[in-house]
Design a protein around this motif. Structure first.
Motif, PDB file in Angstrom:
ATOM      1  N   UNK A  24     -27.482  10.436   5.208  1.00 54.15           N
ATOM      2  CA  UNK A  24     -27.590  10.957   6.570  1.00 54.15           C
ATOM      3  C   UNK A  24     -26.742  10.161   7.563  1.00 54.15           C
ATOM      4  N   UNK A  25     -26.206   9.039   7.117  1.00 47.05           N
ATOM      5  CA  UNK A  25     -25.438   8.198   8.049  1.00 47.05           C
ATOM      6  C   UNK A  25     -23.973   8.628   8.106  1.00 47.05           C
ATOM      7  N   UNK A  26     -23.443   8.642   9.319  1.00 46.65           N
ATOM      8  CA  UNK A  26     -22.026   8.935   9.512  1.00 46.65           C
ATOM      9  C   UNK A  26     -21.163   7.698   9.272  1.00 46.65           C
ATOM     10  N   UNK A  27     -21.730   6.539   9.602  1.00 53.20           N
ATOM     11  CA  UNK A  27     -21.014   5.269   9.444  1.00 53.20           C
ATOM     12  C   UNK A  27     -21.968   4.208   8.891  1.00 53.20           C
ATOM     13  N   UNK A  28     -21.398   3.280   8.111  1.00 47.40           N
ATOM     14  CA  UNK A  28     -22.069   2.022   7.801  1.00 47.40           C
ATOM     15  C   UNK A  28     -21.137   0.912   8.248  1.00 47.40           C
ATOM     16  N   UNK A  29     -21.676  -0.049   8.973  1.00 42.93           N
ATOM     17  CA  UNK A  29     -20.880  -1.181   9.443  1.00 42.93           C
ATOM     18  C   UNK A  29     -21.368  -2.450   8.747  1.00 42.93           C
ATOM     19  N   UNK A  30     -20.451  -3.128   8.100  1.00 40.71           N
ATOM     20  CA  UNK A  30     -20.763  -4.411   7.472  1.00 40.71           C
ATOM     21  C   UNK A  30     -20.043  -5.521   8.241  1.00 40.71           C
ATOM     22  N   UNK A  79     -12.733   2.461   6.030  1.00 39.21           N
ATOM     23  CA  UNK A  79     -12.019   3.346   6.954  1.00 39.21           C
ATOM     24  C   UNK A  79     -11.571   2.648   8.231  1.00 39.21           C
ATOM     25  N   UNK A  80     -12.241   1.548   8.566  1.00 39.69           N
ATOM     26  CA  UNK A  80     -11.943   0.903   9.841  1.00 39.69           C
ATOM     27  C   UNK A  80     -12.142  -0.607   9.718  1.00 39.69           C
ATOM     28  N   UNK A  81     -11.119  -1.353  10.142  1.00 39.10           N
ATOM     29  CA  UNK A  81     -11.194  -2.813  10.218  1.00 39.10           C
ATOM     30  C   UNK A  81     -10.697  -3.218  11.598  1.00 39.10           C
ATOM     31  N   UNK A  82     -11.507  -3.909  12.385  1.00 38.55           N
ATOM     32  CA  UNK A  82     -11.048  -4.291  13.725  1.00 38.55           C
ATOM     33  C   UNK A  82      -9.873  -5.259  13.667  1.00 38.55           C
ATOM     34  N   UNK A 135     -14.274  -7.022  19.173  1.00 39.51           N
ATOM     35  CA  UNK A 135     -13.153  -6.273  18.630  1.00 39.51           C
ATOM     36  C   UNK A 135     -13.636  -5.107  17.776  1.00 39.51           C
ATOM     37  N   UNK A 136     -14.758  -5.297  17.104  1.00 38.62           N
ATOM     38  CA  UNK A 136     -15.323  -4.201  16.314  1.00 38.62           C
ATOM     39  C   UNK A 136     -15.689  -3.032  17.223  1.00 38.62           C
ATOM     40  N   UNK A 137     -16.337  -3.334  18.337  1.00 39.55           N
ATOM     41  CA  UNK A 137     -16.701  -2.278  19.280  1.00 39.55           C
ATOM     42  C   UNK A 137     -15.452  -1.578  19.809  1.00 39.55           C
ATOM     43  N   UNK A 138     -14.428  -2.363  20.132  1.00 40.20           N
ATOM     44  CA  UNK A 138     -13.185  -1.781  20.642  1.00 40.20           C
ATOM     45  C   UNK A 138     -12.531  -0.868  19.604  1.00 40.20           C
ATOM     46  N   UNK A 139     -12.717  -1.173  18.319  1.00 41.42           N
ATOM     47  CA  UNK A 139     -12.113  -0.366  17.257  1.00 41.42           C
ATOM     48  C   UNK A 139     -12.695   1.047  17.216  1.00 41.42           C
ATOM     49  N   UNK A 140     -13.890   1.204  17.778  1.00 38.76           N
ATOM     50  CA  UNK A 140     -14.516   2.520  17.805  1.00 38.76           C
ATOM     51  C   UNK A 140     -14.179   3.307  19.074  1.00 38.76           C
ATOM     52  N   UNK A 141     -13.281   2.773  19.887  1.00 41.31           N
ATOM     53  CA  UNK A 141     -12.995   3.391  21.187  1.00 41.31           C
ATOM     54  C   UNK A 141     -12.504   4.835  21.056  1.00 41.31           C
TER      55      UNK A 141
END
Length: 259
Positions: free
Chosen positions: A61-67, A113-116, A123-129
């Motif tokens: 059900x999750x769209x993203x997982x952040x580690x 899919x995404x690395x800040x 920077x992680x938050x900014x990567x989701x901008x």
């Protein structure tokens, strides 16, 4: 001091958790340093796995997982295996902070899919901008005690964030005794490395800032540096990029300049 051994003659204390110190220690020793493994943090299983178990049961059900650490990936994987939950076929996307965390995620057979750009929460938050997070479900498996920048900022962008405890950190029981032996003996280390805010605060609480009066400090990045400065200490080298390689190179550059 040869060109291939720029850290010859230097003793460096490594404060990473015991099971994680080897990689950094090996790199420093290859450059001529004598390394003292001096863990100021222990990685332990979570005290309560109910939240993580519930998240694993509804993983699709999750769209993203952040580690945010390789530890988070390791305990996530171990818990999934224990619960008999297959990780292959996860339909969502994955974000990882830093190359070590990325490698850990890829060991699951997943694509990152995404690395800040920089390996800190901001920077992680900014990567989701550029991502539309309105109503998106995000799972964040992490340490029991961690900064709240990521979940609070992503929630502000409209995401539904589930923060679950995957592991916890603790102070080693022998830290006070080892501090006396290593830092108040006849030959204290020339350098000490700090790779998280917790490694700093745990050290200072156990030993006091005075223990580092004649020891040069190397920091993994600005968040750790801020913790060092709050303790009234100064930083002689800061990694850039904020990785183990960056930390080693920062120490090498500072050591060469000093000589």
């Amino acid at each position: 001091m040869g060109p291939d051994r720029p850290l010859e003659g230097l003793t460096i204390a490594v404060t990473r958790a015991r099971e994680q110190a080897g990689d950094l220690a090996d790199r420093l020793e290859a450059l001529g340093a004598q390394v003292i493994e001096f863990p100021t943090i222990e990685i332990r299983p979570a005290e309560d796995y109910r939240a993580l178990d519930a998240a694993l049961s509804r993983l699709s059900t999750y769209d993203w997982i952040i580690f945010t650490s390789a530890n988070g990936v390791r305990f996530f994987r171990e818990r999934a295996e224990l619960r008999g939950i297959a990780l292959d076929g996860f339909p969502g996307r994955v974000c990882a902070i830093g190359p070590a965390t990325r490698r850990a995620v890829e060991s699951l057979g997943w694509t990152v899919d995404l690395v800040p750009e920089q390996y800190v929460a901001e920077s992680l938050v900014a990567a989701f901008a550029d991502e539309d997070l309105a109503g998106r479900r995000i799972l964040l498996p992490r340490a029991a005690v961690a900064r709240d920048v990521v979940p609070s900022e992503l929630a502000r962008l409209g995401a539904i964030v589930d923060v679950v405890e995957a592991y916890r950190t603790a102070v080693p029981k022998d830290i006070v005794q080892r501090t006396r032996e290593v830092f108040f003996g006849p030959r204290p280390p020339d350098w000490i490395t700090f790779t998280s805010s917790s490694t700093v605060t745990n050290f200072v609480q156990a030993a006091g800032a005075a223990a580092l009066e004649h020891v040069r400090i190397a920091s993994i990045g600005p968040v750790t540096t801020a913790a060092i400065l709050r303790c009234g200490l100064s930083v002689a080298a800061e990694a850039d990029p904020y990785t183990m390689d960056g930390l080693v190179q920062a120490i090498v550059a500072a050591a060469r300049q000093a000589k």
